[in-house]
Design a protein around this motif. Structure first.
Motif, PDB file in Angstrom:
ATOM      1  N   VAL A 273       0.838  -1.206   0.000  1.00 37.73           N
ATOM      2  CA  VAL A 273       0.000   0.000   0.000  1.00 37.73           C
ATOM      3  C   VAL A 273       0.870   1.252   0.000  1.00 37.73           C
ATOM      4  N   ILE A 274       1.929   1.259   0.785  1.00 40.12           N
ATOM      5  CA  ILE A 274       2.838   2.410   0.815  1.00 40.12           C
ATOM      6  C   ILE A 274       3.514   2.594  -0.537  1.00 40.12           C
ATOM      7  N   ALA A 275       3.939   1.505  -1.154  1.00 44.33           N
ATOM      8  CA  ALA A 275       4.578   1.594  -2.473  1.00 44.33           C
ATOM      9  C   ALA A 275       3.611   2.139  -3.511  1.00 44.33           C
ATOM     10  N   LEU A 276       2.355   1.713  -3.461  1.00 44.80           N
ATOM     11  CA  LEU A 276       1.361   2.237  -4.401  1.00 44.80           C
ATOM     12  C   LEU A 276       1.081   3.714  -4.156  1.00 44.80           C
TER      13      LEU A 276
ATOM     14  N   VAL B   3       3.258   5.919  -2.958  1.00 51.50           N
ATOM     15  CA  VAL B   3       4.419   6.660  -3.454  1.00 51.50           C
ATOM     16  C   VAL B   3       4.410   6.707  -4.985  1.00 51.50           C
ATOM     17  N   GLY B   4       4.066   5.590  -5.625  1.00 55.09           N
ATOM     18  CA  GLY B   4       3.984   5.572  -7.089  1.00 55.09           C
ATOM     19  C   GLY B   4       2.895   6.502  -7.597  1.00 55.09           C
ATOM     20  N   GLY B   5       1.749   6.495  -6.941  1.00 57.78           N
ATOM     21  CA  GLY B   5       0.670   7.402  -7.328  1.00 57.78           C
ATOM     22  C   GLY B   5       1.043   8.855  -7.135  1.00 57.78           C
ATOM     23  N   ALA B   6       1.753   9.142  -6.057  1.00 64.77           N
ATOM     24  CA  ALA B   6       2.194  10.515  -5.814  1.00 64.77           C
ATOM     25  C   ALA B   6       3.179  10.971  -6.888  1.00 64.77           C
ATOM     26  N   ARG B   7       4.069  10.079  -7.302  1.00 61.78           N
ATOM     27  CA  ARG B   7       5.030  10.452  -8.346  1.00 61.78           C
ATOM     28  C   ARG B   7       4.313  10.770  -9.654  1.00 61.78           C
ATOM     29  N   ILE B   8       3.335   9.964 -10.003  1.00 58.26           N
ATOM     30  CA  ILE B   8       2.587  10.196 -11.246  1.00 58.26           C
ATOM     31  C   ILE B   8       1.778  11.479 -11.145  1.00 58.26           C
ATOM     32  N   TRP B   9       1.140  11.711  -9.999  1.00 55.32           N
ATOM     33  CA  TRP B   9       0.348  12.922  -9.817  1.00 55.32           C
ATOM     34  C   TRP B   9       1.233  14.162  -9.896  1.00 55.32           C
ATOM     35  N   LEU B  10       2.384  14.137  -9.226  1.00 49.31           N
ATOM     36  CA  LEU B  10       3.298  15.277  -9.265  1.00 49.31           C
ATOM     37  C   LEU B  10       3.843  15.518 -10.667  1.00 49.31           C
ATOM     38  N   ALA B  11       4.123  14.455 -11.400  1.00 43.95           N
ATOM     39  CA  ALA B  11       4.614  14.606 -12.772  1.00 43.95           C
ATOM     40  C   ALA B  11       3.535  15.227 -13.656  1.00 43.95           C
ATOM     41  N   ARG B  12       2.292  14.785 -13.512  1.00 42.37           N
ATOM     42  CA  ARG B  12       1.204  15.381 -14.304  1.00 42.37           C
ATOM     43  C   ARG B  12       1.027  16.853 -13.981  1.00 42.37           C
ATOM     44  N   ALA B  13       1.079  17.189 -12.709  1.00 37.09           N
ATOM     45  CA  ALA B  13       0.933  18.591 -12.309  1.00 37.09           C
ATOM     46  C   ALA B  13       2.084  19.433 -12.859  1.00 37.09           C
TER      47      ALA B  13
ATOM     48  N   GLY C 215       5.281  16.373 -23.422  1.00 35.92           N
ATOM     49  CA  GLY C 215       5.186  14.976 -23.012  1.00 35.92           C
ATOM     50  C   GLY C 215       6.390  14.599 -22.173  1.00 35.92           C
ATOM     51  N   CYS C 216       6.157  13.747 -21.193  1.00 39.02           N
ATOM     52  CA  CYS C 216       7.228  13.326 -20.287  1.00 39.02           C
ATOM     53  C   CYS C 216       7.037  11.845 -19.976  1.00 39.02           C
ATOM     54  N   ALA C 217       8.076  11.047 -20.158  1.00 42.81           N
ATOM     55  CA  ALA C 217       8.035   9.618 -19.831  1.00 42.81           C
ATOM     56  C   ALA C 217       8.561   9.430 -18.409  1.00 42.81           C
ATOM     57  N   VAL C 218       7.674   9.163 -17.467  1.00 40.73           N
ATOM     58  CA  VAL C 218       8.032   9.028 -16.055  1.00 40.73           C
ATOM     59  C   VAL C 218       8.418   7.575 -15.778  1.00 40.73           C
ATOM     60  N   PRO C 219       9.653   7.331 -15.301  1.00 40.68           N
ATOM     61  CA  PRO C 219      10.073   5.953 -15.017  1.00 40.68           C
ATOM     62  C   PRO C 219       9.426   5.429 -13.734  1.00 40.68           C
ATOM     63  N   LEU C 220       9.052   4.168 -13.750  1.00 43.20           N
ATOM     64  CA  LEU C 220       8.464   3.526 -12.569  1.00 43.20           C
ATOM     65  C   LEU C 220       9.368   2.440 -11.996  1.00 43.20           C
ATOM     66  N   SER C 221      10.443   2.126 -12.674  1.00 44.04           N
ATOM     67  CA  SER C 221      11.282   0.989 -12.282  1.00 44.04           C
ATOM     68  C   SER C 221      12.085   1.227 -11.007  1.00 44.04           C
ATOM     69  N   ASP C 222      12.299   2.476 -10.607  1.00 42.67           N
ATOM     70  CA  ASP C 222      13.141   2.731  -9.443  1.00 42.67           C
ATOM     71  C   ASP C 222      12.347   2.940  -8.153  1.00 42.67           C
ATOM     72  N   LEU C 223      11.051   2.719  -8.174  1.00 38.82           N
ATOM     73  CA  LEU C 223      10.241   2.890  -6.967  1.00 38.82           C
ATOM     74  C   LEU C 223      10.448   1.732  -6.009  1.00 38.82           C
ATOM     75  N   PHE C 224      11.040   1.980  -4.872  1.00 38.94           N
ATOM     76  CA  PHE C 224      11.248   0.988  -3.818  1.00 38.94           C
ATOM     77  C   PHE C 224      11.925  -0.281  -4.285  1.00 38.94           C
TER      78      PHE C 224
ATOM     79  N   GLY D 230       8.598  -0.562 -17.079  1.00 35.10           N
ATOM     80  CA  GLY D 230       8.535   0.566 -17.985  1.00 35.10           C
ATOM     81  C   GLY D 230       8.315   1.940 -17.405  1.00 35.10           C
ATOM     82  N   THR D 231       7.661   2.740 -18.224  1.00 35.20           N
ATOM     83  CA  THR D 231       7.423   4.134 -17.908  1.00 35.20           C
ATOM     84  C   THR D 231       5.965   4.481 -18.184  1.00 35.20           C
ATOM     85  N   LEU D 232       5.558   5.605 -17.644  1.00 33.67           N
ATOM     86  CA  LEU D 232       4.225   6.126 -17.901  1.00 33.67           C
ATOM     87  C   LEU D 232       4.392   7.472 -18.591  1.00 33.67           C
ATOM     88  N   THR D 233       3.799   7.631 -19.760  1.00 37.92           N
ATOM     89  CA  THR D 233       3.927   8.882 -20.498  1.00 37.92           C
ATOM     90  C   THR D 233       2.828   9.837 -20.075  1.00 37.92           C
ATOM     91  N   VAL D 234       3.245  10.995 -19.612  1.00 32.44           N
ATOM     92  CA  VAL D 234       2.324  12.039 -19.184  1.00 32.44           C
ATOM     93  C   VAL D 234       2.393  13.150 -20.227  1.00 32.44           C
TER      94      VAL D 234
END
Length: 159
Positions: free
Chosen positions: A44-47, A49-59, A125-134, A140-144
């Motif tokens: 749950v904590i990892a999810l 943190v991952g959600g926060a990273r995606i939200w901050l990248a979108r903002a 556009g920005c490709a946010v990496p997800l591989s380094d989370l915890f 892969g990455t998520l493109t915002v």
């Protein structure tokens, strides 16, 4: 003597009386609960943190797109507007962990005659990496991607 005499109780072992069950205790229950819940809590904590990273990248990408379009409208011609918009976009994405960044500034509004409404749009556009989370190794990455639009001054000289 009144009443019946008590029958003799046979003791089996460790204080147990034959025919009666020993009451259960909660020994080890906390350790078992911790062992079962710890991985769930970590997930749950990892999810989060991952959600926060995606939200901050979108903002940040949305803010950078709006800043880029606004910076472009402050210039006098299309070429300078494109350079200014790209510089503002890169500055806005400075603290965002992007693997790849795309910046597109549409300066076709500078060709519209003075006196008519025109605008400049920026798409980032920005490709946010997800591989380094915890160290979870998420794939892969998520493109915002975000866009911003800013109006050119209707009666300002354009080149």
């Amino acid at each position: 003597m009144t009443g019946c005499p008590k029958p003799r109780q046979r003791i089996v072992g460790r204080g147990q009386i034959a025919g009666r069950r020993r009451p259960r205790t909660d020994r080890g229950a906390a350790a078992t609960e911790l062992a079962l819940l710890a991985p769930v809590v970590m997930l749950v904590i990892a999810l989060l943190v991952g959600g926060a990273r995606i939200w901050l990248a979108r903002a940040a990408v949305t803010d950078a797109a709006q800043s880029a379009s606004r910076a472009a409208t402050l210039e006098r011609n299309g070429a300078a507007a494109r350079q200014s918009g790209e510089a503002a976009a890169r500055a806005g994405l400075e603290n965002v962990p992007c693997d790849a960044t795309t910046v597109a500034i549409d300066t076709s509004g500078f060709s519209v005659p003075v006196g008519q409404p025109a605008r400049v749009t920026a798409t980032i556009g920005c490709a946010v990496p997800l591989s380094d989370l915890f160290g979870l190794g998420l794939p892969g990455t998520l493109t915002v991607q975000a866009g911003g639009m800013s109006a050119l001054d209707t009666y300002r000289r354009r080149e």
